[in-house]
Enzyme design. Sequence first.
Site, PDB file in Angstrom:
ATOM      1  CE  LYS A  80      -2.955  -2.282   3.331  1.00  0.00           C
ATOM      2  NZ  LYS A  80      -3.373  -2.208   4.731  1.00  0.00           N
ATOM      3  N   GLY A  81       2.126   1.106   0.350  1.00  0.00           N
ATOM      4  CA  GLY A  81       2.985   2.259   0.667  1.00  0.00           C
ATOM      5  C   GLY A  81       3.128   3.318  -0.409  1.00  0.00           C
ATOM      6  CG  ASP A 129       2.738   0.598   7.336  1.00  0.00           C
ATOM      7  OD1 ASP A 129       3.606   0.391   6.473  1.00  0.00           O
ATOM      8  OD2 ASP A 129       2.283  -0.313   8.054  1.00  0.00           O
ATOM      9  CG  ASP A 165      16.011  -1.969   3.941  1.00  0.00           C
ATOM     10  OD1 ASP A 165      17.195  -1.618   3.902  1.00  0.00           O
ATOM     11  OD2 ASP A 165      15.489  -2.458   4.971  1.00  0.00           O
ATOM     12  NE  ARG A 178      -0.646   1.931   5.094  1.00  0.00           N
ATOM     13  CZ  ARG A 178       0.365   1.153   4.692  1.00  0.00           C
ATOM     14  NH1 ARG A 178       1.341   1.658   3.975  1.00  0.00           N
ATOM     15  NH2 ARG A 178       0.382  -0.125   5.012  1.00  0.00           N
TER      16      ARG A 178
END
Length: 172
Positions: free
Chosen positions: A40-41, A156, A100, A162
Amino acid sequence: MPELIPVLSKDDIDKRISVIAHRISNDYKNDELVFIGVLKGSFIFLSDIVRCLTIPVRIDFVGISSYGSGIYSSGNIRLTKKIELNVRDKDLLIIEDIIDTGSTLSYLIDYLNSFDPKTVKVCVLLDKSERRDKKINVDYVCHKVKKGFFVGYGLDYNENYRNLQGIYCLKL
Ligand code: 5GP
Ligand code: MG
């Protein structure tokens, strides 16, 4: 209460997005561009970039889960939502919140290549370099960070934060 240390304001983000959207509009002006947003980020990042583009774009989403809850990746990557558009021979640009280790993007690039697109490139909001262990070519980066856990602007911590307008480093 966790402490939130400001990293980028909404204004900083807007400026960087307008530069990136300009580059993308130029680079893909003769192509059939499809944005693949990673849920969702990336939902806020994607919605801000597409509105700054000056070329046509189609939009699809994938769902990927690797984190569970907490700040460390489980390393266990799962596809939770497939793409819906036919992307064969299309130029795909993955829109991801943060890279990352690179495992999520490496998995996703392999998944998308299985549909025979013309090209697959990567655009990230944050490029966190400290734990990278997969070699991934990131084509568009909004901001580079070394380490830390970041929230806000779509990102989040246990589904919170968010909705913050800026990006913050979370100190637990
Ligand atoms: P990677 O697979 O590259 O190690 O991790 C990428 C995924 O982990 C991202 O899609 C994101 O969901 C999550 N992630 C990595 N670092 C952070 C961070 O600092 N903050 C948040 N909120 N998620 C992160
Ligand atoms: Mg993610």
